[in-house]
Write an enzyme that holds these catalytic residues in place. Structure first.
Site, PDB file in Angstrom:
ATOM      1  N   GLY A 495     -30.806 -48.000 -53.423  1.00 48.47           N
ATOM      2  CA  GLY A 495     -30.569 -49.352 -52.631  1.00 48.47           C
ATOM      3  C   GLY A 495     -29.093 -49.481 -52.516  1.00 48.47           C
ATOM      4  O   GLY A 495     -28.266 -48.798 -53.176  1.00 48.47           O
ATOM      5  N   GLY A 497     -26.533 -53.050 -51.540  1.00 51.04           N
ATOM      6  CA  GLY A 497     -26.461 -54.210 -51.548  1.00 51.04           C
ATOM      7  C   GLY A 497     -25.040 -54.700 -51.276  1.00 51.04           C
ATOM      8  O   GLY A 497     -24.052 -53.882 -51.040  1.00 51.04           O
ATOM      9  N   VAL A 502     -26.983 -48.675 -55.613  1.00 48.73           N
ATOM     10  CA  VAL A 502     -27.755 -48.279 -56.808  1.00 48.73           C
ATOM     11  C   VAL A 502     -28.500 -47.060 -57.014  1.00 48.73           C
ATOM     12  O   VAL A 502     -28.876 -46.609 -55.704  1.00 48.73           O
ATOM     13  CB  VAL A 502     -28.916 -49.759 -56.789  1.00 48.73           C
ATOM     14  CG1 VAL A 502     -29.708 -49.545 -58.161  1.00 48.73           C
ATOM     15  CG2 VAL A 502     -28.352 -50.984 -56.417  1.00 48.73           C
ATOM     16  N   LYS A 515     -25.991 -49.575 -61.142  1.00 50.53           N
ATOM     17  CA  LYS A 515     -25.248 -50.217 -59.763  1.00 50.53           C
ATOM     18  C   LYS A 515     -23.796 -49.793 -59.933  1.00 50.53           C
ATOM     19  O   LYS A 515     -23.439 -50.151 -60.989  1.00 50.53           O
ATOM     20  CB  LYS A 515     -25.511 -51.474 -59.785  1.00 50.53           C
ATOM     21  CG  LYS A 515     -24.682 -52.177 -58.859  1.00 50.53           C
ATOM     22  CD  LYS A 515     -25.335 -53.652 -58.634  1.00 50.53           C
ATOM     23  CE  LYS A 515     -26.670 -53.548 -57.957  1.00 50.53           C
ATOM     24  NZ  LYS A 515     -27.302 -54.758 -57.650  1.00 50.53           N
ATOM     25  N   ASP A 611     -25.891 -65.742 -54.098  1.00 53.46           N
ATOM     26  CA  ASP A 611     -26.405 -64.715 -52.977  1.00 53.46           C
ATOM     27  C   ASP A 611     -27.838 -64.681 -53.338  1.00 53.46           C
ATOM     28  O   ASP A 611     -28.607 -63.490 -53.497  1.00 53.46           O
ATOM     29  CB  ASP A 611     -25.520 -63.400 -53.199  1.00 53.46           C
ATOM     30  CG  ASP A 611     -26.033 -62.572 -51.940  1.00 53.46           C
ATOM     31  OD1 ASP A 611     -26.279 -62.891 -51.197  1.00 53.46           O
ATOM     32  OD2 ASP A 611     -25.738 -61.453 -52.168  1.00 53.46           O
TER      33      ASP A 611
END
Ligand SMILES: *[C@@H]1O[C@H](CO)[C@@H](O)[C@H](O)[C@H]1NC(C)=O
Ligand SMILES: *[C@@H]1O[C@H](CO)[C@@H](O)[C@H](O)[C@H]1NC(C)=O
Ligand SMILES: *[C@@H]1O[C@H](CO)[C@@H](O)[C@H](O)[C@H]1NC(C)=O
Ligand SMILES: *[C@@H]1O[C@H](CO)[C@@H](O)[C@H](O)[C@H]1NC(C)=O
Ligand SMILES: *[C@@H]1O[C@H](CO)[C@@H](O)[C@H](O)[C@H]1NC(C)=O
Ligand SMILES: *[C@@H]1O[C@H](CO)[C@@H](O)[C@H](O)[C@H]1NC(C)=O
Ligand SMILES: *[C@@H]1O[C@H](CO)[C@@H](O)[C@H](O)[C@H]1NC(C)=O
Length: 771
Positions: A495, A497, A502, A515, A611
């Site tokens: 991932g 972000g 990640v 992360k 967020d």
């Protein structure tokens, strides 16, 4: 107190004198290193010293009483940093910086002094002072107290002292004493707001005037002064008869404040002249979550609620957890597998979400057992206050008759699922287990031997053994090398972000998500560690658990539990076949609301997520969990403000962000509202391929809602119209332009659960839709 020996510096022992020369004037280029224990710069009389003292396996730097044995630590530099090793040095550099240099050459500054420092001095008052060339004070330790105040030291409005972990560990502990701007001197647990429900000691002088200070005279008198020097109130009576005594005032690790004295003329002990209370159960938070305090011969003792065990036996602060598995909350059969156990004569923090009045104890149990969200109830005098766990600040009080009624599982305990067949196979199992264990032992031994002999070749294997997760709840510190190993050199990216990338990793048998943060504040390790600790203290079934972290050089990494089913965004928007049904979606929405509610109101330090969006909601087999919480504070405010979409749409970001107004928890409520609309309609808040009036979800929902056409919003899916309307109303309240109009997260959850009325949302402004 333990064995105490009296030593005045005048009669100083030879060893002390040998170790270092007396100095009251510390000049540039001076240095200290812990070649002996307590290597230090002494005050002229030898009573106080600044330097190294033993802490754990290494040394800490601070101020201690050198003239009275055993040495009492008064003040600690960077109290939450790990101890340094014996080859560290304290340097007063040529250019006037006072620094601690580790053996690896890493430098930490000891003071926050700015300007050109010229000399330093350890004064006989216990104050360590830095001077400029003209002799003016640039910095003094008296302005930055840790847990102790000394005579002539003042605690000014806005300042606080914080207790240590224990008598021997001077890291930040559990309790604080704050001199508030409103004139009140108050004791609270750490990480709580300065509000009355958390206080456990106060001078009750709040509102008597502004900016009082706490003052401490050499005769042990503690009192509050106003800004023109009038005594407002006495904390201790003072004027204790002996005038040759030494006093210290400290907030002790058990949460009590004590004034200690030591008579210099009579060889003797430290004695307690005053303490804030005699009740050792009084400090709130001594016992951690789901535990309560009982006095046992004047000593405090913590016990777990019935059905609970200590998370870490011996560590009260870690609290207690259930010793049975909880079935998921489904209204209907909730009462079947529980009974109630009462703890009488107790006091707790009341965080009730619902109150039933005019009932009796049985009625209270009944009300709680019928409500699958109710995990405990506090009953007192006909009032039943339903609670969710954890309960905290519990203690036995003989005067108050509150009964804590705890739902305890009578279903199967965690590991009682064995059946007969398994029992008969026990022998075989045991045999194979012992063989297996033997194998492991042999393997470990050979690895150790290999590691020792073949340092380089086998370093990777050796490292691997060390990589494990902390058994307790606290996040663990990893080295960068360990995380490189865990993620196979950051091979599989899962991932990306706004906060970083990640990667998938494996620790032991457990999958983890690592992360790597990219946009970070330039701020140092301390801020990072503080934030990580805040995140690490959150424990909620709807939050993704932080398992560990790494900070090495500029690398900042966080290790989370792995979530097998991806993000909410992926199941909501990507594949229509995987799309959850209406009931499942509403359960997801309630789960998220529970998580946000916890962040806002229930965890020790309030966390504004900043967020909230479907990409940050992760799914495991059973439930939705919020990720990336607590990270906003690690980033520059400016970087978190860069989500503005095209065409002036506001996305998930509350309008006050753009108006530079202060951002509160209500900003999260706004984002939650937008996301709730997406969950209801299974589409993104902006779909540019859609017809123009449907492109922006909030406008489209607004139009449909006020024109009575909500059926259009869910397309083919059959949804109960009342339920759909209720959910939309909640969302519309959440996205009110005015933060004050938005409901609190607690209210949002109650509305989503159907336990609170949902009024008609406010008429929208014409820029959103015309009614
Ligand atoms: C400290 O010593 C230096 C040099 O010996 C001297 O110039 C300075 O005045 C002294 N400072 C104090 C505060 O005594
Ligand atoms: C410091 O004290 C510890 C125990 O108190 C002792 O083991 C150690 O040898 C001492 N170190 C030095 C350098 O004296
Ligand atoms: C002091 O306590 C903290 C928190 O429990 C712990 O992390 C630290 O290692 C302890 N320090 C020493 C020297 O034992
Ligand atoms: C109290 O102190 C604060 C901060 O130092 C200051 O802003 C405020 O004006 C002071 N109040 C009074 C009445 O002096
Ligand atoms: C301090 O207290 C005295 C006596 O009560 C009062 O006269 C004076 O105005 C107070 N000072 C301030 C700044 O409020
Ligand atoms: C010091 O304290 C200990 C324990 O509290 C006590 O037994 C001893 O008599 C005290 N010594 C003096 C000189 O007061
Ligand atoms: C859980 O704790 C209670 C005491 O509070 C105890 O009676 C019970 O046996 C424990 N259950 C298990 C499964 O350990």
């Amino acid at each position: 107190m333990a064995f105490i020996m009296f030593v005045l510096f005048l009669l100083a022992s030879a060893s002390l004198a040998k170790a270092q020369e007396t100095r009251s004037n510390i000049t540039l280029r001076s240095s200290l290193s812990p070649t002996s224990n307590y290597s230090s710069w002494l005050s002229p009389s030898g009573l106080y010293a600044f330097g190294f003292y033993p802490q754990g396996q290494g040394y800490a730097v601070g101020i201690f009483l050198a003239g009275i044995l055993p040495r009492t630590v008064i003040w600690t530099v960077n109290r939450d940093h790990p101890p340094v090793s014996a080859d560290a040095t304290v340097l007063f550099t040529n250019d006037g910086r006072l620094i601690l240099r580790s053996s690896q050459g890493q430098e930490t500054s000891i003071t926050s002094a700015t300007g050109s420092t010229y000399s330093a001095s350890m004064l006989d008052s216990g104050n360590f002072v830095l001077y400029d060339p003209k002799g003016s004070v640039l910095w003094q330790s008296f302005d930055y107290p840790t847990d102790t105040l000394l005579p002539t030291q003042r605690l000014l409005a806005g300042q606080e002292i914080i207790s240590s972990i224990s008598a021997t560990n001077h890291s930040t502990g559990l309790f604080r004493l704050k001199m508030q701007h409103d004139g009140n001197l108050v004791q609270y647990p750490v990480n709580t707001p300065d509000t009355a429900p958390y206080a456990y000691y106060a001078t009750s002088t709040g509102g008597w005037g502004d900016n009082f200070s706490l003052n401490f005279d050499v005769d042990g008198h503690l009192f509050l002064l106003n800004t023109t020097g009038y005594v407002i109130t006495h904390v201790t009576s003072g004027r204790f008869p002996t005038n040759s005594a030494n006093y210290i005032f400290r907030i002790d690790f058990d949460g009590l404040m004590r004034l200690y004295s030591y008579d210099l003329n009579q060889k003797g002990n430290w004695s307690v002249k005053w303490s804030s209370t005699d009740d050792k159960c009084n400090p709130k938070g001594l016992c951690g979550l789901n535990a309560f305090c009982v006095k046992n011969d004047q000593e405090a003792n913590c016990l777990c609620l019935p059905g609970f065990d200590f998370v870490e036996p011996g560590n009260w602060a870690a609290g207690c957890e259930r010793n049975f598995t909880v079935e998921t909350c489904k209204t209907g059969d909730a009462g079947a597998s529980y009974n109630f156990q009462a703890v009488d004569y107790t006091e707790w923090e009341d965080d009730s979400y619902s109150v039933v009045s005019s009932t009796d104890k049985d009625g209270c149990k009944q009300a709680c057992s019928e409500d699958c969200n109710c995990e405990a109830a506090l009953y007192n005098g006909g009032i039943c206050r339903k609670q969710r766990l954890p309960l905290r600040y519990g203690r036995i009080l003989t005067t108050d008759a509150t009964s804590a009624l705890i739902k305890v599982g009578i279903a199967k305990p965690i590991n009682a699922n064995q059946n007969k067949e398994e029992v008969t196979r026990m022998d075989i199992l045991l045999l194979s287990l012992s063989l297996l264990a033997f194998g492991f032992v042999m393997m470990a031994i050979s690895l150790v031997i290999i590691c020792k002999n073949n340092m380089w070749t086998y370093q990777r294997i050796c490292n691997k053994i060390e990589v494990s997760l902390a058994k307790d709840q606290a996040p663990r510190l990893f080295t960068y090398a360990a995380l490189e190993l865990v993620t196979d050199s950051f091979k599989e990216q899962i991932g990306r972000g706004s906060f970083g990338t990640v990667y998938k990793g494996v620790i032991g048998e457990k999958m983890v998500a690592v992360k790597r943060l990219d946009k970070l504040l330039a701020e140092g390790e301390r801020e990072f560690q503080t934030e990580v600790e805040v995140i690490g203290r959150t424990h909620h079934r709807n939050l993704v658990r932080l398992l560990g972290y790494c900070m090495e050089g500029t690398n900042r990494l966080l290790v989370y539990e792995y979530m097998s089913n991806g993000s909410l965004a992926s199941i909501l928007f990507k594949s229509p076949e995987r799309r959850p049904f209406w009931e499942e979606r509403m359960e997801i929405a309630r789960d998220i609301a529970r998580g946000v509610l916890y962040l806002h109101e229930e965890c020790e330090t309030q966390i504004i997520h900043c967020d909230i969006k479907p990409q940050n909601i992760l799914m495991d087999e059973n439930r939705a969990k919020i990720s990336d919480f607590g990270l906003a504070k690690l980033l520059n405010a400016d970087q978190t403000r860069t989500f503005t979409g095209i065409r002036g749409t506001r996305g998930y970001v509350a309008p006050e962000w753009h108006r530079n107004q202060p951002v509160t928890v209500k900003a999260d409520v706004y984002s939650f509202g937008i996301m709730l609309l997406e969950i209801i309609c299974c589409r993104r808040n902006m779909e540019l391929d859609f017809p123009e009036r449907e492109a922006i979800l909030e406008e489209w929902v607004c139009e449909c809602f006020w024109n009575g056409e909500i059926g259009k919003l869910t397309g083919d899916e059959k949804v109960d119209e009342d339920e759909l309307k209720a959910a939309i109303k909640v969302a519309l309240w959440c996205i009110s332009d005015d933060p004050m109009l938005r409901p609190s997260m607690k209210r949002v959850l109650l509305m989503l659960e159907g336990s609170a009325e949902i009024p008609m949302p406010p008429i929208p402004s014409s820029s959103i839709c015309t009614v």
